[in-house]
Design a protein around this motif. Structure first.
Motif, PDB file in Angstrom:
ATOM      1  N   PRO A 188       0.307  36.633  32.997  1.00  0.00           N
ATOM      2  CA  PRO A 188       0.859  37.507  31.956  1.00  0.00           C
ATOM      3  C   PRO A 188       1.858  38.507  32.535  1.00  0.00           C
ATOM      4  N   ASN A 189       2.547  39.188  31.655  1.00  0.00           N
ATOM      5  CA  ASN A 189       3.528  40.181  32.079  1.00  0.00           C
ATOM      6  C   ASN A 189       2.830  41.302  32.838  1.00  0.00           C
ATOM      7  N   HIS A 190       3.288  41.560  34.065  1.00  0.00           N
ATOM      8  CA  HIS A 190       2.662  42.555  34.918  1.00  0.00           C
ATOM      9  C   HIS A 190       3.655  42.976  35.991  1.00  0.00           C
ATOM     10  N   PHE A 191       3.218  43.843  36.895  1.00  0.00           N
ATOM     11  CA  PHE A 191       4.059  44.241  38.017  1.00  0.00           C
ATOM     12  C   PHE A 191       3.177  44.544  39.214  1.00  0.00           C
ATOM     13  N   HIS A 192       3.807  44.716  40.378  1.00  0.00           N
ATOM     14  CA  HIS A 192       3.105  45.097  41.601  1.00  0.00           C
ATOM     15  C   HIS A 192       3.663  46.427  42.094  1.00  0.00           C
ATOM     16  N   ASP A 193       2.906  47.109  42.937  1.00  0.00           N
ATOM     17  CA  ASP A 193       3.404  48.342  43.530  1.00  0.00           C
ATOM     18  C   ASP A 193       3.932  48.100  44.944  1.00  0.00           C
ATOM     19  N   TYR A 194       4.209  46.840  45.268  1.00  0.00           N
ATOM     20  CA  TYR A 194       4.740  46.454  46.568  1.00  0.00           C
ATOM     21  C   TYR A 194       5.831  45.407  46.382  1.00  0.00           C
ATOM     22  N   TYR A 195       6.581  45.134  47.446  1.00  0.00           N
ATOM     23  CA  TYR A 195       7.588  44.080  47.417  1.00  0.00           C
ATOM     24  C   TYR A 195       6.914  42.721  47.576  1.00  0.00           C
ATOM     25  N   VAL A 196       7.464  41.716  46.918  1.00  0.00           N
ATOM     26  CA  VAL A 196       7.003  40.342  47.095  1.00  0.00           C
ATOM     27  C   VAL A 196       8.209  39.492  47.490  1.00  0.00           C
ATOM     28  N   ILE A 197       8.084  38.799  48.621  1.00  0.00           N
ATOM     29  CA  ILE A 197       9.094  37.830  49.055  1.00  0.00           C
ATOM     30  C   ILE A 197       8.379  36.496  49.134  1.00  0.00           C
ATOM     31  N   GLY A 198       8.683  35.593  48.216  1.00  0.00           N
ATOM     32  CA  GLY A 198       7.948  34.345  48.156  1.00  0.00           C
ATOM     33  C   GLY A 198       8.846  33.150  47.966  1.00  0.00           C
ATOM     34  N   PHE A 199       8.262  31.974  48.130  1.00  0.00           N
ATOM     35  CA  PHE A 199       9.031  30.762  47.859  1.00  0.00           C
ATOM     36  C   PHE A 199       8.111  29.695  47.277  1.00  0.00           C
ATOM     37  N   ILE A 200       8.727  28.822  46.490  1.00  0.00           N
ATOM     38  CA  ILE A 200       8.003  27.741  45.828  1.00  0.00           C
ATOM     39  C   ILE A 200       7.927  26.547  46.773  1.00  0.00           C
ATOM     40  N   GLU A 201       6.705  26.086  47.047  1.00  0.00           N
ATOM     41  CA  GLU A 201       6.513  24.873  47.842  1.00  0.00           C
ATOM     42  C   GLU A 201       6.471  23.637  46.961  1.00  0.00           C
TER      43      GLU A 201
END
Length: 281
Positions: free
Chosen positions: A31-44
């Motif tokens: 669902p619609n949300h947020f984090h209080d940190y950075y996210v650097i991700g990639f799709i495998e």
């Protein structure tokens, strides 16, 4: 498309002070949300639709995703395909410190765009993720970390990053601050309207437009973040539910699984197992 058993792995690296994070076999919507940190991700693997800050993206294997703190986003699978995903979760203070070390400037980075198709940087994210999982020597992990952040600052730093962000209006920021301070209480819309001295209908419309999520979803995001920290420290799920402001255990479990993909107990077990195995937490 058949999926193998849903799995989620989290490793905390005490040297870098960041998390390495992996989702495997995930089909659920988030669902619609947020984090209080950075996210650097990639799709495998597994295609997804992602919505972030009013934009829609189609993600596939090899694509990079970048979330700044408080970037509201949600996603859903395409044709029920299983998501395979790796990411690094970097606290805001750690990112500011790295940016200072690299650039000599006191700034809070903002990265754009949210999604980068077939990005070569995915390989660097994967290398650092694996270095954390394998507990490589501190110097090797630090080299990978700084090389990654330096490349991100070169390629994706927003030109607005070192300026004071426009941000929400004073009345909406007051509501955000109020919910962050009082998340453990039974906050009502009437209460928020009284705090901001505006009508409930205007509050909902204005808050959602400026914050990217509704007031209720904002409060849920804050509560889930606080509950995660409690679970990681060993607080029982029942106690964490009450301390984070959820009305009952069932409500907490359903909300937590909707945001994270696991029940509170399953999430806590990840950190318990890491500690027992001499892991990073």
């Amino acid at each position: 498309m058949l999926c193998h058993q849903e799995q989620r792995f989290v490793y905390y690296d005490k040297d870098l002070k960041i998390e390495a994070y992996r989702l495997s076999g995930i089909v659920q919507k988030f669902p619609n949300h947020f984090h209080d940190y950075y996210v650097i991700g990639f799709i495998e693997g597994g295609r997804r639709k992602l919505w972030c800050k009013g934009n829609e993206y189609l993600l596939a294997a090899g694509d990079l995703v970048l979330f700044n703190p408080k970037d509201s986003h949600h996603c859903a699978p395409i044709n029920e395909e299983c998501l395979e995903y790796r990411a690094l979760n970097i606290p805001e203070e750690r990112m500011r410190q790295a940016a200072m070390d690299i650039t000599g400037r006191n700034l809070t980075p903002r990265f754009e765009p949210t999604a980068v198709v077939q990005c070569e940087l995915s390989g660097q994210v994967d290398a650092l993720y694996q270095a954390i999982v394998d507990d490589l020597p501190k110097m090797e992990k630090e080299e990978l970390f700084y090389l990654l952040i330096e490349q991100m600052l070169k390629d994706f730093l927003s030109c607005q990053a070192d300026r004071i962000p426009e941000g929400p209006s004073e009345e909406i920021q007051k509501l955000c601050d109020y919910m962050e301070k009082n998340y453990s209480t039974a906050i009502t819309l009437d209460e928020l309207a009284d705090v901001a001295k505006i009508s409930k209908s205007y509050l909902v419309r204005s808050f959602t437009r400026q914050a990217g999520v509704s007031p209720y979803r904002y409060l849920q995001s804050i509560r889930i973040q606080e509950a995660k920290r409690m679970l990681e420290r060993g607080t029982s799920p029942i106690e964490a539910a009450g301390l984070a402001g959820f009305s009952d255990q069932s409500h907490f479990t359903n909300a937590f699984k909707g945001f994270i993909g696991l029940t509170p107990k399953q999430y806590q077990n990840i950190f318990t197992e890491n500690r027992q195995a001499g892991g990073k937490r």
